[in-house]
Scaffold this active site. Structure first.
Site, PDB file in Angstrom:
ATOM      1  N   GLY A  30       0.813  -1.210   0.000  1.00 25.13           N
ATOM      2  CA  GLY A  30       0.000   0.000   0.000  1.00 25.13           C
ATOM      3  C   GLY A  30       0.847   1.261   0.000  1.00 25.13           C
ATOM      4  O   GLY A  30       2.008   1.232  -0.396  1.00 25.13           O
ATOM      5  N   LEU A  32       0.421   3.643  -2.021  1.00 30.12           N
ATOM      6  CA  LEU A  32       0.790   3.562  -3.438  1.00 30.12           C
ATOM      7  C   LEU A  32       1.281   4.902  -3.987  1.00 30.12           C
ATOM      8  O   LEU A  32       0.734   5.947  -3.680  1.00 30.12           O
ATOM      9  CB  LEU A  32      -0.412   3.077  -4.264  1.00 30.12           C
ATOM     10  CG  LEU A  32      -0.986   1.716  -3.872  1.00 30.12           C
ATOM     11  CD1 LEU A  32      -2.132   1.332  -4.817  1.00 30.12           C
ATOM     12  CD2 LEU A  32       0.082   0.624  -3.883  1.00 30.12           C
ATOM     13  N   GLY A  35       5.529   4.788  -8.561  1.00 32.71           N
ATOM     14  CA  GLY A  35       6.302   3.573  -8.801  1.00 32.71           C
ATOM     15  C   GLY A  35       5.358   2.378  -8.885  1.00 32.71           C
ATOM     16  O   GLY A  35       5.386   1.602  -9.851  1.00 32.71           O
ATOM     17  N   HIS A  36       4.486   2.247  -7.879  1.00 34.55           N
ATOM     18  CA  HIS A  36       3.497   1.157  -7.913  1.00 34.55           C
ATOM     19  C   HIS A  36       2.600   1.297  -9.150  1.00 34.55           C
ATOM     20  O   HIS A  36       2.256   0.301  -9.794  1.00 34.55           O
ATOM     21  CB  HIS A  36       2.584   1.216  -6.682  1.00 34.55           C
ATOM     22  CG  HIS A  36       3.290   1.033  -5.381  1.00 34.55           C
ATOM     23  ND1 HIS A  36       3.457   2.047  -4.478  1.00 34.55           N
ATOM     24  CD2 HIS A  36       3.857  -0.063  -4.820  1.00 34.55           C
ATOM     25  CE1 HIS A  36       4.093   1.591  -3.412  1.00 34.55           C
ATOM     26  NE2 HIS A  36       4.355   0.321  -3.592  1.00 34.55           N
ATOM     27  N   GLN A  60       7.666  -9.603   7.702  1.00 35.29           N
ATOM     28  CA  GLN A  60       8.894  -9.176   7.025  1.00 35.29           C
ATOM     29  C   GLN A  60       9.538  -7.972   7.712  1.00 35.29           C
ATOM     30  O   GLN A  60      10.519  -7.432   7.219  1.00 35.29           O
ATOM     31  CB  GLN A  60       8.653  -8.918   5.532  1.00 35.29           C
ATOM     32  CG  GLN A  60       7.837  -7.682   5.201  1.00 35.29           C
ATOM     33  CD  GLN A  60       7.563  -7.581   3.716  1.00 35.29           C
ATOM     34  OE1 GLN A  60       6.772  -8.336   3.145  1.00 35.29           O
ATOM     35  NE2 GLN A  60       8.202  -6.632   3.042  1.00 35.29           N
ATOM     36  N   GLY A 153       8.972  -4.350  -8.682  1.00 39.01           N
ATOM     37  CA  GLY A 153       9.821  -3.217  -9.044  1.00 39.01           C
ATOM     38  C   GLY A 153      11.294  -3.548  -8.885  1.00 39.01           C
ATOM     39  O   GLY A 153      11.691  -4.275  -7.972  1.00 39.01           O
ATOM     40  N   LYS A 155      13.390  -1.464  -7.962  1.00 40.88           N
ATOM     41  CA  LYS A 155      13.879  -0.691  -6.808  1.00 40.88           C
ATOM     42  C   LYS A 155      14.320  -1.644  -5.686  1.00 40.88           C
ATOM     43  O   LYS A 155      15.357  -1.476  -5.083  1.00 40.88           O
ATOM     44  CB  LYS A 155      12.746   0.230  -6.345  1.00 40.88           C
ATOM     45  CG  LYS A 155      12.856   0.768  -4.963  1.00 40.88           C
ATOM     46  CD  LYS A 155      13.592   2.065  -4.954  1.00 40.88           C
ATOM     47  CE  LYS A 155      13.764   2.670  -3.588  1.00 40.88           C
ATOM     48  NZ  LYS A 155      13.194   1.984  -2.485  1.00 40.88           N
ATOM     49  N   VAL A 182      11.109   3.990 -10.774  1.00 35.22           N
ATOM     50  CA  VAL A 182      10.544   5.291 -11.141  1.00 35.22           C
ATOM     51  C   VAL A 182      11.164   6.337 -10.221  1.00 35.22           C
ATOM     52  O   VAL A 182      11.251   6.122  -9.004  1.00 35.22           O
ATOM     53  CB  VAL A 182       9.006   5.296 -11.015  1.00 35.22           C
ATOM     54  CG1 VAL A 182       8.437   6.662 -11.369  1.00 35.22           C
ATOM     55  CG2 VAL A 182       8.394   4.226 -11.912  1.00 35.22           C
TER      56      VAL A 182
HETATM   57  O1  PAF Z   1       7.950  -4.934  -2.071  1.00 39.22           O
HETATM   58  C1  PAF Z   1       7.021  -4.947  -1.237  1.00 39.22           C
HETATM   59  O2  PAF Z   1       6.249  -3.988  -1.119  1.00 39.22           O
HETATM   60  C2  PAF Z   1       6.842  -6.161  -0.353  1.00 39.22           C
HETATM   61  O3  PAF Z   1       8.057  -6.679   0.057  1.00 39.22           O
HETATM   62  C3  PAF Z   1       5.949  -7.239  -0.977  1.00 39.22           C
HETATM   63  C4  PAF Z   1       6.585  -7.832  -2.229  1.00 39.22           C
HETATM   64  C5  PAF Z   1       4.599  -6.667  -1.310  1.00 39.22           C
HETATM   65  C6  PAF Z   1       5.746  -8.388   0.014  1.00 39.22           C
HETATM   66  O4  PAF Z   1       5.135  -7.958   1.184  1.00 39.22           O
END
Ligand code: PAF
Length: 283
Positions: A30, A32, A35-36, A60, A153, A155, A182
């Site tokens: 999210g 966003l 880039g997204h 993560q 991406g 990035k 981006v």
């Molecule tokens: O790149 C990210 O935003 C995250 O690491 C991902 C790939 C959505 C996994 O949670």
């Protein structure tokens, strides 16, 4: 369409698959930005249907990282997705993804663990367990959405390389589409974490892309020795930068390069105003 539940999403995917439609997945956390949107645009162009997942994945994040303050802007994200032609925004809760309790405990969750060689370096060095969390959630998303194509991406280049390795090693039937970084007009690579920077911090952050583009210029002029190329970085850094790494590595295997060549990626991470920023460039 906004969907929070896995079962509801699966039902919709089943219908599309029956109709023979191709599905693209853009996994995101999210907040966003453009880039997204470039990933989303590619998916909408290439695939019959596009699913954007919006999930701030707790597993993560390390214990001292920004899980709690990570920007959450679902309403705005949803609007952006609708305008971009996305078919489904999938925004599950942590409970929906990982069940009650145990969310952050390795003891109660089956993890997908990438090879040590890929995670003991670059971002993995300071973010222990990060790529286990990424591979686990991406795998879950692949199993839930069953996309034909998934868009990532460049990035987050180490992430992209690790995900490609995972797909190959585990024979996951999805094609990964890498999408270029981006940048703002200033050259700053877009990142949701740029929101943490002050105006001055954003100026200091330009050091990352200046270092990388300068290295590329030097490389194009014929300097191939990595120590010589690394030396060129220091004039861009001052007391407001905490350099975490500047490394030259192979674009598929992440092996270290002593001499740069056309398969080399230069990776950089710098803390500015205590915000960890990353960038990279392909030589
Ligand atoms: O790149 C990210 O935003 C995250 O690491 C991902 C790939 C959505 C996994 O949670």
């Amino acid at each position: 369409m906004l969907i929070h539940k896995i079962e509801e999403l699966r039902k919709q995917i089943k219908i599309w698959k029956k109709q023979g439609l191709t599905v693209g997945l853009v996994p995101t956390m999210g907040a966003l930005h453009n880039g997204h949107l470039s990933l989303i645009k590619k998916s909408v162009e290439k695939c019959d249907k596009t699913v954007v997942s919006v999930f701030v994945n707790p597993i993560q994040f390390g214990p001292n990282e920004d899980l709690d303050k990570y920007p959450r802007t679902l309403d705005a994200d949803r609007k952006l997705c609708e305008d971009a032609g996305v078919d489904i925004v999938f925004a599950p809760s942590p409970k929906e993804m990982y069940g009650e309790g145990h969310i952050l405990s390795n003891d109660f969750l089956t993890y997908v663990v990438p090879p040590f060689f890929y995670v003991d370096k670059l971002c993995g060095k300071s973010r222990v367990g990060h790529f286990d969390g990424v591979c686990t959630v991406v795998n879950k998303l692949f199993n839930i959405v069953q996309p034909d194509f998934a868009f990532f991406g460049e990035k987050d280049r180490q992430q992209l390389i690790i995900i490609k390795k995972m797909i190959k090693d585990l024979n996951i039937p999805v094609e990964i589409i890498p999408c270029p970084i981006v940048r703002e007009e200033s050259g700053l690579a877009l990142s949701s974490r740029n929101k943490y920077l002050t105006e001055n911090g954003k100026i200091e952050a330009l050091a990352l892309n200046r270092i990388l583009f300068n290295i590329k210029t030097c490389y194009n002029k014929g300097i191939k020795d990595v120590s010589a190329l690394t030396e060129t970085a220091y004039s861009f850094l001052n007391e407001n930068h905490a350099l975490e790494y500047l490394e030259f590595r192979d674009k598929d295997t992440l092996e270290e390069k002593k001499t740069a060549d056309n398969n080399t990626i230069v990776f950089i991470a710098v803390k500015v105003e205590n915000v960890r920023l990353i960038d990279n460039i392909e030589l």
